[in-house]
Design a protein around this motif. Structure first.
Motif, PDB file in Angstrom:
ATOM      1  N   GLN A 106      40.057 127.872  91.790  1.00  0.00           N
ATOM      2  CA  GLN A 106      39.248 126.692  90.594  1.00  0.00           C
ATOM      3  C   GLN A 106      38.887 125.673  91.364  1.00  0.00           C
ATOM      4  O   GLN A 106      37.669 124.789  90.651  1.00  0.00           O
ATOM      5  N   GLU A 107      39.476 124.746  92.482  1.00  0.00           N
ATOM      6  CA  GLU A 107      38.612 123.479  93.169  1.00  0.00           C
ATOM      7  C   GLU A 107      37.340 123.726  93.662  1.00  0.00           C
ATOM      8  O   GLU A 107      36.948 122.632  93.795  1.00  0.00           O
ATOM      9  N   GLU A 108      37.689 124.925  94.701  1.00  0.00           N
ATOM     10  CA  GLU A 108      36.205 125.216  95.001  1.00  0.00           C
ATOM     11  C   GLU A 108      35.727 125.729  94.848  1.00  0.00           C
ATOM     12  O   GLU A 108      34.042 125.517  94.440  1.00  0.00           O
ATOM     13  N   ASN A 109      35.473 126.110  93.385  1.00  0.00           N
ATOM     14  CA  ASN A 109      34.826 126.665  92.328  1.00  0.00           C
ATOM     15  C   ASN A 109      33.485 125.226  91.646  1.00  0.00           C
ATOM     16  O   ASN A 109      32.360 125.169  91.413  1.00  0.00           O
ATOM     17  N   VAL A 110      34.788 124.129  91.806  1.00  0.00           N
ATOM     18  CA  VAL A 110      34.586 122.652  90.818  1.00  0.00           C
ATOM     19  C   VAL A 110      33.346 122.225  92.363  1.00  0.00           C
ATOM     20  O   VAL A 110      32.264 121.621  91.242  1.00  0.00           O
ATOM     21  N   ALA A 111      33.606 122.206  93.016  1.00  0.00           N
ATOM     22  CA  ALA A 111      33.352 121.156  94.210  1.00  0.00           C
ATOM     23  C   ALA A 111      31.737 122.635  94.853  1.00  0.00           C
ATOM     24  O   ALA A 111      30.443 121.735  94.452  1.00  0.00           O
ATOM     25  N   LEU A 112      31.857 123.462  94.590  1.00  0.00           N
ATOM     26  CA  LEU A 112      30.405 123.823  94.495  1.00  0.00           C
ATOM     27  C   LEU A 112      29.638 123.886  94.060  1.00  0.00           C
ATOM     28  O   LEU A 112      28.610 123.946  93.649  1.00  0.00           O
ATOM     29  N   ARG A 113      30.269 123.713  92.555  1.00  0.00           N
ATOM     30  CA  ARG A 113      29.226 123.741  91.408  1.00  0.00           C
ATOM     31  C   ARG A 113      28.435 122.274  91.780  1.00  0.00           C
ATOM     32  O   ARG A 113      27.346 121.992  90.872  1.00  0.00           O
ATOM     33  N   ALA A 114      29.555 121.453  92.337  1.00  0.00           N
ATOM     34  CA  ALA A 114      29.223 119.994  92.059  1.00  0.00           C
ATOM     35  C   ALA A 114      28.079 119.715  93.660  1.00  0.00           C
ATOM     36  O   ALA A 114      26.680 119.324  93.491  1.00  0.00           O
ATOM     37  N   GLN A 115      28.455 120.907  94.660  1.00  0.00           N
ATOM     38  CA  GLN A 115      26.713 120.970  95.609  1.00  0.00           C
ATOM     39  C   GLN A 115      25.509 121.506  94.716  1.00  0.00           C
ATOM     40  O   GLN A 115      24.376 121.607  95.093  1.00  0.00           O
ATOM     41  N   VAL A 116      26.317 122.458  93.807  1.00  0.00           N
ATOM     42  CA  VAL A 116      25.003 123.434  93.333  1.00  0.00           C
ATOM     43  C   VAL A 116      23.830 122.293  92.942  1.00  0.00           C
ATOM     44  O   VAL A 116      22.553 122.413  92.748  1.00  0.00           O
ATOM     45  N   SER A 117      24.278 121.543  91.916  1.00  0.00           N
ATOM     46  CA  SER A 117      24.039 120.131  90.510  1.00  0.00           C
ATOM     47  C   SER A 117      23.273 118.905  92.235  1.00  0.00           C
ATOM     48  O   SER A 117      22.113 119.137  91.666  1.00  0.00           O
ATOM     49  N   ASP A 118      24.058 119.058  92.877  1.00  0.00           N
ATOM     50  CA  ASP A 118      22.986 118.047  93.819  1.00  0.00           C
ATOM     51  C   ASP A 118      21.768 118.570  94.841  1.00  0.00           C
ATOM     52  O   ASP A 118      20.873 118.303  94.698  1.00  0.00           O
ATOM     53  N   LEU A 119      22.397 119.796  95.012  1.00  0.00           N
ATOM     54  CA  LEU A 119      21.064 120.632  95.544  1.00  0.00           C
ATOM     55  C   LEU A 119      19.973 120.806  95.021  1.00  0.00           C
ATOM     56  O   LEU A 119      18.644 119.850  94.896  1.00  0.00           O
ATOM     57  N   GLN A 120      19.484 121.206  93.877  1.00  0.00           N
ATOM     58  CA  GLN A 120      19.246 120.998  92.622  1.00  0.00           C
ATOM     59  C   GLN A 120      18.275 119.753  92.367  1.00  0.00           C
ATOM     60  O   GLN A 120      17.431 118.990  92.459  1.00  0.00           O
ATOM     61  N   GLY A 121      19.542 118.760  91.870  1.00  0.00           N
ATOM     62  CA  GLY A 121      18.579 117.384  91.718  1.00  0.00           C
ATOM     63  C   GLY A 121      17.642 117.103  93.575  1.00  0.00           C
ATOM     64  O   GLY A 121      17.405 116.818  93.412  1.00  0.00           O
ATOM     65  N   GLN A 122      17.838 117.264  94.641  1.00  0.00           N
ATOM     66  CA  GLN A 122      17.699 116.831  95.653  1.00  0.00           C
ATOM     67  C   GLN A 122      15.839 117.970  95.486  1.00  0.00           C
ATOM     68  O   GLN A 122      15.312 116.903  96.118  1.00  0.00           O
TER      69      GLN A 122
END
Length: 292
Positions: free
Chosen positions: A266-282
């Motif tokens: 669950q924690e890894e999933n949250v981290a991956l979602r944050a990474q995806v969101s950051d990449l989408q922003g970039q």
């Protein structure tokens, strides 16, 4: 008062009070009178055997109340079980035994319905025992699993398993030691693996001998001991699995490990979602820069 029938079967259905508990109840009744009404089914005394005995002995008055909704002795037993399961003074071992008794009665009723699936038989099997009033009560939930029994008894499912083991294999002397508090439920379940005469000897030796007997049984499992100790130490250190007063795990390490793995995922999933969101922003920023 003279018409009340006291049956030994019902009097012994629930574990009797200890001498100290009986003496305390007697002092209370002598000082304040019998405040709670005795419950009758017809002329048969259902609840209040100790109060009846004390009042009769001292010639004291008492009140009675009729429960007119019992249809069988099984209804009486179920009502008695539920009454005692709700009392704070009942020990964990007693609650577990009572909940297992209730399961047996409910299971017998279920099998009776399978043998005789008529409407009358079905209704009799699912109807809950009544309380002391005539008010409607909901049907009692079935106790199909060890977890359901544990919830009814307000103990852990592991403790229910240990009580089942004690009921099946413990010598009377060992059972008496559990009831008196000389040995814990978990230790008694271990000692129950010994021959009956060794169990009786350990019980006769008191708390110290009972602890030693439990240790001997645990230490005799040489093949599993090293691995078991390693698992236990890891479970306590890494997974924070709680232990009881005998140092035994109160939770299956495998279950704790699965829960830890789920939490990590669950924690890894949250981290991956944050990474995806950051990449989408970039990516959006890069597209905007290129468009300009």
């Amino acid at each position: 008062m003279e018409n009340i029938i006291v049956t030994e079967e019902l009097k012994a259905y629930i574990d009797p009070l200890t001498e100290d508990e009986y003496a305390s109840l007697e002092r209370s009744i002598l000082a304040e009178g019998c405040r709670d009404a005795l419950v009758l089914w017809g002329d048969i005394l259902i609840d209040g055997h100790n109060r009846h005995s004390i009042c009769t002995k001292h010639g004291l008055p008492f009140q009675t109340i009729q429960n007119t909704r019992f249809k069988s002795m099984e209804d009486v037993h179920l009502w008695m079980i539920d009454q005692h399961l709700g009392r704070r003074s009942v020990s964990d071992f007693q609650r577990g035994v009572l909940a297992l008794r209730k399961k047996e009665i409910m299971e017998a009723r279920r099998l009776a319905v399978l043998d005789d699936p008529t409407p009358d038989a079905t209704a009799a099997a699912i109807e809950a025992p009544a309380n002391a009033s005539d008010a409607a009560v909901p049907a009692a939930p079935p106790l199909k699993s060890r977890e359901a029994i544990a919830r009814a008894a307000r103990i852990s499912s592991a403790t229910v398993g240990q009580i089942e083991k004690i009921q099946k294999a413990a010598a009377p002397e060992l059972v008496a030691a559990v009831k008196s508090g000389e040995v814990s439920i978990s230790a008694a379940a271990v000692i129950a693996e010994l021959p009956a005469e060794e169990q009786a000897a350990a019980a006769a030796g008191g708390k110290k001998e009972l602890r030693q007997a439990a240790k001997r049984v645990r230490d005799s499992k040489v093949g599993k001991k090293a691995a078991g100790d390693a698992v236990a130490e890891a479970a306590v250190a890494v997974l924070d699995v709680p232990v009881n007063e005998d140092g035994e795990l109160e939770q299956d390490p495998a279950v704790a490990l699965l829960r830890a793995q789920v939490k990590a995922l669950q924690e890894e999933n949250v981290a991956l979602r944050a990474q995806v969101s950051d990449l989408q922003g970039q990516l959006a920023a890069a597209k905007f820069a290129n468009a300009g």
